[in-house]
Design a protein around this motif. Structure first.
Motif, PDB file in Angstrom:
ATOM      1  N   PRO A 467       0.807  -1.224   0.000  1.00  0.00           N
ATOM      2  CA  PRO A 467       0.000   0.000   0.000  1.00  0.00           C
ATOM      3  C   PRO A 467       0.838   1.271   0.000  1.00  0.00           C
ATOM      4  N   ASP A 468       0.347   2.257  -0.726  1.00  0.00           N
ATOM      5  CA  ASP A 468       0.840   3.618  -0.572  1.00  0.00           C
ATOM      6  C   ASP A 468      -0.022   4.214   0.537  1.00  0.00           C
ATOM      7  N   TRP A 469       0.587   4.480   1.696  1.00  0.00           N
ATOM      8  CA  TRP A 469      -0.215   4.809   2.876  1.00  0.00           C
ATOM      9  C   TRP A 469      -0.954   6.146   2.762  1.00  0.00           C
ATOM     10  N   ARG A 470      -0.368   7.082   2.025  1.00  0.00           N
ATOM     11  CA  ARG A 470      -1.073   8.358   1.854  1.00  0.00           C
ATOM     12  C   ARG A 470      -2.317   8.183   0.987  1.00  0.00           C
ATOM     13  N   ILE A 471      -2.178   7.379  -0.077  1.00  0.00           N
ATOM     14  CA  ILE A 471      -3.351   7.077  -0.914  1.00  0.00           C
ATOM     15  C   ILE A 471      -4.375   6.311  -0.088  1.00  0.00           C
ATOM     16  N   TYR A 472      -3.886   5.339   0.702  1.00  0.00           N
ATOM     17  CA  TYR A 472      -4.760   4.527   1.558  1.00  0.00           C
ATOM     18  C   TYR A 472      -5.593   5.441   2.470  1.00  0.00           C
ATOM     19  N   PHE A 473      -4.904   6.366   3.144  1.00  0.00           N
ATOM     20  CA  PHE A 473      -5.608   7.238   4.086  1.00  0.00           C
ATOM     21  C   PHE A 473      -6.597   8.160   3.362  1.00  0.00           C
ATOM     22  N   ARG A 474      -6.179   8.664   2.202  1.00  0.00           N
ATOM     23  CA  ARG A 474      -7.062   9.544   1.430  1.00  0.00           C
ATOM     24  C   ARG A 474      -8.349   8.817   1.053  1.00  0.00           C
ATOM     25  N   GLN A 475      -8.234   7.570   0.596  1.00  0.00           N
ATOM     26  CA  GLN A 475      -9.421   6.793   0.220  1.00  0.00           C
ATOM     27  C   GLN A 475     -10.253   6.422   1.449  1.00  0.00           C
ATOM     28  N   PHE A 476      -9.549   6.180   2.561  1.00  0.00           N
ATOM     29  CA  PHE A 476     -10.239   5.815   3.797  1.00  0.00           C
ATOM     30  C   PHE A 476     -11.142   6.956   4.267  1.00  0.00           C
ATOM     31  N   THR A 477     -10.646   8.179   4.127  1.00  0.00           N
ATOM     32  CA  THR A 477     -11.433   9.339   4.597  1.00  0.00           C
ATOM     33  C   THR A 477     -12.677   9.569   3.744  1.00  0.00           C
ATOM     34  N   LEU A 478     -12.709   8.986   2.535  1.00  0.00           N
ATOM     35  CA  LEU A 478     -13.881   9.138   1.668  1.00  0.00           C
ATOM     36  C   LEU A 478     -14.994   8.145   2.008  1.00  0.00           C
ATOM     37  N   TRP A 528       4.118   3.450  18.708  1.00  0.00           N
ATOM     38  CA  TRP A 528       3.683   2.402  17.770  1.00  0.00           C
ATOM     39  C   TRP A 528       3.213   1.160  18.511  1.00  0.00           C
ATOM     40  N   SER A 529       3.573   1.063  19.764  1.00  0.00           N
ATOM     41  CA  SER A 529       3.270  -0.167  20.509  1.00  0.00           C
ATOM     42  C   SER A 529       1.787  -0.485  20.526  1.00  0.00           C
ATOM     43  N   SER A 530       0.939   0.552  20.479  1.00  0.00           N
ATOM     44  CA  SER A 530      -0.505   0.316  20.536  1.00  0.00           C
ATOM     45  C   SER A 530      -1.028  -0.359  19.274  1.00  0.00           C
ATOM     46  N   PHE A 531      -0.185  -0.398  18.192  1.00  0.00           N
ATOM     47  CA  PHE A 531      -0.643  -0.992  16.940  1.00  0.00           C
ATOM     48  C   PHE A 531       0.084  -2.298  16.622  1.00  0.00           C
ATOM     49  N   GLN A 532       0.825  -2.831  17.583  1.00  0.00           N
ATOM     50  CA  GLN A 532       1.594  -4.036  17.304  1.00  0.00           C
ATOM     51  C   GLN A 532       0.702  -5.244  17.043  1.00  0.00           C
ATOM     52  N   GLY A 533      -0.543  -5.225  17.507  1.00  0.00           N
ATOM     53  CA  GLY A 533      -1.428  -6.369  17.310  1.00  0.00           C
ATOM     54  C   GLY A 533      -2.210  -6.324  16.012  1.00  0.00           C
ATOM     55  N   VAL A 534      -1.993  -5.297  15.184  1.00  0.00           N
ATOM     56  CA  VAL A 534      -2.740  -5.168  13.926  1.00  0.00           C
ATOM     57  C   VAL A 534      -2.276  -6.230  12.933  1.00  0.00           C
ATOM     58  N   ASP A 535      -3.241  -6.921  12.320  1.00  0.00           N
ATOM     59  CA  ASP A 535      -2.957  -7.967  11.335  1.00  0.00           C
ATOM     60  C   ASP A 535      -2.684  -7.298   9.987  1.00  0.00           C
ATOM     61  N   MET A 536      -1.431  -7.332   9.542  1.00  0.00           N
ATOM     62  CA  MET A 536      -1.072  -6.654   8.299  1.00  0.00           C
ATOM     63  C   MET A 536      -1.709  -7.307   7.075  1.00  0.00           C
ATOM     64  N   GLU A 537      -2.018  -8.592   7.163  1.00  0.00           N
ATOM     65  CA  GLU A 537      -2.710  -9.231   6.028  1.00  0.00           C
ATOM     66  C   GLU A 537      -4.100  -8.633   5.858  1.00  0.00           C
ATOM     67  N   ALA A 538      -4.798  -8.377   6.975  1.00  0.00           N
ATOM     68  CA  ALA A 538      -6.118  -7.746   6.899  1.00  0.00           C
ATOM     69  C   ALA A 538      -5.995  -6.327   6.357  1.00  0.00           C
ATOM     70  N   VAL A 539      -4.914  -5.632   6.745  1.00  0.00           N
ATOM     71  CA  VAL A 539      -4.696  -4.255   6.280  1.00  0.00           C
ATOM     72  C   VAL A 539      -4.487  -4.229   4.771  1.00  0.00           C
ATOM     73  N   ARG A 540      -3.636  -5.124   4.273  1.00  0.00           N
ATOM     74  CA  ARG A 540      -3.373  -5.160   2.828  1.00  0.00           C
ATOM     75  C   ARG A 540      -4.609  -5.623   2.057  1.00  0.00           C
ATOM     76  N   ARG A 541      -5.341  -6.555   2.659  1.00  0.00           N
ATOM     77  CA  ARG A 541      -6.555  -7.052   1.997  1.00  0.00           C
ATOM     78  C   ARG A 541      -7.596  -5.936   1.884  1.00  0.00           C
ATOM     79  N   MET A 542      -7.694  -5.104   2.906  1.00  0.00           N
ATOM     80  CA  MET A 542      -8.633  -3.981   2.855  1.00  0.00           C
ATOM     81  C   MET A 542      -8.223  -2.977   1.781  1.00  0.00           C
ATOM     82  N   TYR A 543      -6.926  -2.801   1.600  1.00  0.00           N
ATOM     83  CA  TYR A 543      -6.448  -1.887   0.550  1.00  0.00           C
ATOM     84  C   TYR A 543      -6.909  -2.384  -0.824  1.00  0.00           C
ATOM     85  N   LEU A 544      -6.740  -3.691  -1.068  1.00  0.00           N
ATOM     86  CA  LEU A 544      -7.196  -4.271  -2.341  1.00  0.00           C
ATOM     87  C   LEU A 544      -8.713  -4.162  -2.467  1.00  0.00           C
ATOM     88  N   ALA A 545      -9.416  -4.336  -1.340  1.00  0.00           N
ATOM     89  CA  ALA A 545     -10.878  -4.210  -1.354  1.00  0.00           C
ATOM     90  C   ALA A 545     -11.305  -2.791  -1.729  1.00  0.00           C
TER      91      ALA A 545
END
Length: 707
Positions: A467-478, A528-545
């Motif tokens: 993911p390009d995180w800036r693009i990700y965040f921009r799309q997320f805000t929409l 960053w410690s508060s986000f250590q439990g985030v599943d990166m596969e779910a994050v990348r899958r949401m980007y593709l979604a």
């Protein structure tokens, strides 16, 4: 009846034809599902002939394993079905004869003679196995290069292609997709003005069609190369662009294609001369079979009397190239043990589920008819095949896909196991898919299709996503508040995406500060410690979604690819993979009662993903030769249904629709008529099936009256 089984297309089990026979044209995966459905309904003996093109793909990873499973099932379950396998690049024929219980027919006849050459520096050598080093001097290149031109084209590609084009056709195989585009652009810089005049009007039509297919956009490289009669061909093109380029090349409007190795398999685009830009595919040295597939494109039957291939070599690759061009073909090995035995595990599950086998002894009996059994000494050196089988049975029990009855030791499939093999779901993903669908039921978002799209985004494409995180965040805000809440529920909170986007921006800032000697550590990347439990596969899958979600909303592949900074070919691959996986998930959910709400939802989503156009255009998209731009033209001109098209006058249609030739109009009308007849025949078959009295049912006055 010719029926397509590919992607999301195809019905399981296939429709019974009472008065006609069917020819199924299927991908490897769909052919396997088709055979499974025929076994399940006791109809496999109705299958008269199985033709396997490119049989050497038996040795090609997971797809090779699927071919072996399919053929082994046909051999074991049917005594009436004939199998014909075809290949030009097989080494160990005897192993395959034993596996298929087959006769072997070999012929080296070629309608057009092929001459193979290699180029080293400015010298051309002919390939001759009788020579000591395989190469015999043929000629020196006769082309004057300036010093600037020599730097840009050190391999003399321009000299080689201008010997044949535009009078004859030429294919240039390149090691990477980017290299295809660069080589096409480089050749154009040095072509004479006369190339622009050759079939100029037809090239202008091609550019207009490419622009229409891209909703007004044309690839800058193609815009520059097509006027010269050149184009590139690789997976970065959309399917409509590929179709237009292939048709233009076949008709001679384009005289040269720069392409990747994938064009060598399965696409009939021959050439007078084939040039291999390098003996590598990406960073891997060519296999003998790959080389033969590529050079086999040379020589056009009925057009040329000879075909020739030229492999461009560097001095360092000379010895390896001698082996490449003169050695025997590589052997083909079973892939059931590929990827830690994933193939044989999947095979065992489906055999138990289809009631082909119900005990370890019956499993052994079946496996004696596989290519793996023929080659077990080479492939199972460390342990016996039967030890492997027992391990895989234990694995399936641990995954709760099969059970063993305590009394008779009978193997039985569980509901989850049945759903897994009937949905053709990868064993490594079946439990994850079940978990995701179960969670989905708890709070399924239905005021948009984002949640459903996420659930059918293919797991096997996640690894390709960066993911390009800036693009990700921009799309997320929409997204709407409900959609953002749904994203958080599957493990992708807005705060995580925002932090990653800020981090990406911060990294750039830190780099600038380092360069200026201003960087102070520890400023931006805290907590960053508060986000250590985030599943990166779910994050990348949401980007593709999100990519798919954008595509379904506006259907313009070009603008979506641009917005997410992805190649349009990748976006289309994602779309077609999601369509196929959506169909798999649909079959998976049909076997599990708790997932009953998904059936209607996924049926409609499969259609939308298959065509990715507005709902009213989908019936027109089913017609052969009609892509999105043409469907829009037809719809806007009043041809809104299959019935309208089937009853159209081709002459009137070609006059009404811009850039539609009479021949194309006739094909569209004929295809619409065929589709209409197929739908009517399928409905009639269903009616006949409903009204047929089962043979084991006693006839009563009521049933007599009904029939």
């Amino acid at each position: 009846m010719v029926e397509e089984y590919a992607g999301s297309k195809g019905k399981f089990p296939p429709v019974k034809r009472r008065e006609k026979r069917s020819l199924y044209v299927a991908t490897i995966e769909k052919a396997h599902s088709l055979v499974n459905s025929l076994i399940e309904t006791n109809r496999l003996d109705n299958l008269g002939l199985v033709v396997v093109d490119e049989l050497h793909m038996l040795g090609d990873g997971s797809r090779g394993a699927i071919i072996e499973m399919t053929l082994a099932k046909v051999l074991y379950m049917s005594k009436k079905t004939q199998i014909i396998g075809m290949s030009a690049t097989l080494g160990n024929i005897r192993d395959l004869q034993t596996f298929l219980k087959a006769e072997n027919y070999t012929n080296d006849f070629r309608p057009v003679q092929l001459k193979e050459y290699v180029k080293l520096n400015d010298t051309i050598y002919e390939v001759d196995p009788k020579e000591e080093d395989c190469f015999r001097f043929s000629r020196l290149l006769n082309f004057k290069y300036s010093s600037a031109m020599q730097k840009i084209d050190p391999d003399h590609i321009i000299a080689l292609v201008t010997e044949v084009i535009p009078t004859h056709s030429c294919l240039v195989f390149c090691p990477t997709k980017k290299n295809c585009e660069n080589v096409a652009g480089m050749i154009c810089k040095y072509l004479k003005e006369e190339f622009l005049q050759h079939r100029q009007a037809e090239k202008a039509v091609l550019l207009r069609e490419l622009r229409d297919s891209g909703n007004g956009s044309v690839c800058p490289v193609l815009r520059r190369t097509v006027p010269y009669g050149l184009a590139y061909h690789h997976s970065g093109l959309t399917s409509e662009e590929r179709k237009l380029v292939e048709e233009a090349y076949s008709s001679g409007v384009l005289c040269l294609l720069t392409c990747t190795s994938t064009l060598a398999a399965g696409i009939n685009l021959p050439a007078r001369r084939v040039i291999l830009r390098s003996p590598y595919v990406a960073t891997d040295f060519l296999k003998r079979s790959q080389y033969k597939q590529m050079v086999g494109r040379a020589g056009r039957a009925g057009i040329d009397t000879v075909g020739e291939s030229i492999l461009i070599l560097q001095s360092k690759d000379r010895n390896m190239a001698q082996t490449l061009v003169c050695s025997p073909m590589e052997n083909c090995y079973s892939n059931l043990m590929h990827d830690d035995g994933k193939g044989i595990t999947s095979l065992i599950l489906s055999l138990i589920g289809l009631n082909v086998t119900s005990s370890s002894e019956q499993l052994r009996d079946f496996l004696r008819g596989t290519l793996l059994f023929v080659q077990q000494q080479q492939l199972c050196a460390e342990q016996s095949l039967w030890e492997v089988v027992q391990q895989k049975v234990d694995l399936l029990k641990d995954k709760d896909l099969i059970t063993v009855t305590p009394d008779a030791q009978t193997l039985q499939v569980t509901k989850l196991g049945r759903a897994t093999y009937k949905g053709s779901v990868d064993l490594t993903h079946s439990d994850v898919l079940y978990r995701d669908l179960s969670r989905g039921l708890e709070g399924l978002l239905l005021n948009s299709c984002l949640h459903l799209v996420y659930l059918v985004t293919p797991y096997d494409m996640i690894s390709q996503c960066k993911p390009d995180w800036r693009i990700y965040f921009r799309q997320f805000t929409l997204l709407s508040a409900a959609e953002q809440k749904m994203s958080a529920a599957v493990g992708v909170p807005e705060s995580f995406v925002a932090r990653k986007a800020a981090g990406q921006t911060g990294e750039k800032r830190k780099k600038t500060q380092r360069q200026n000697g201003m960087f102070q550590s520890g400023s931006l990347m805290k907590s960053w410690s508060s986000f250590q439990g985030v599943d990166m596969e779910a994050v990348r899958r949401m980007y593709l979604a999100l990519v798919l979600f954008s595509l379904l909303k506006e259907t313009n592949l070009w603008s979506v690819a641009d917005r997410f900074q992805l190649s349009r070919g990748f976006v289309q691959t994602l779309l077609s993979s999601s369509s196929a996986f959506c169909s798999c998930v649909l079959h998976f959910t049909e076997e599990l009662e708790e997932f009953w709400p998904f059936k209607a939802l996924l049926t409609e989503l499969t259609r939308r993903l298959s065509y990715c156009v507005k709902a009213e255009l989908i019936p027109l998209m089913e017609v052969v030769g009609v892509m999105e731009s043409r469907a829009k033209q037809l719809y806007n001109s009043g041809y809104k249904t299959l019935t309208h098209l089937a009853n159209a006058d081709p002459a009137v249609l070609s006059r009404t629709i811009e850039n539609l030739y009479r021949k194309q109009a006739s094909q569209i009308v004929a295809s619409a008529k065929m589709l209409l007849n197929e739908k009517a025949a399928a409905l009639q078959e269903e009616v006949d099936e409903l009204l047929t009295v089962p043979s084991d049912l006693p006839t009563t006055p009521n049933t007599q009256q009904l029939t």
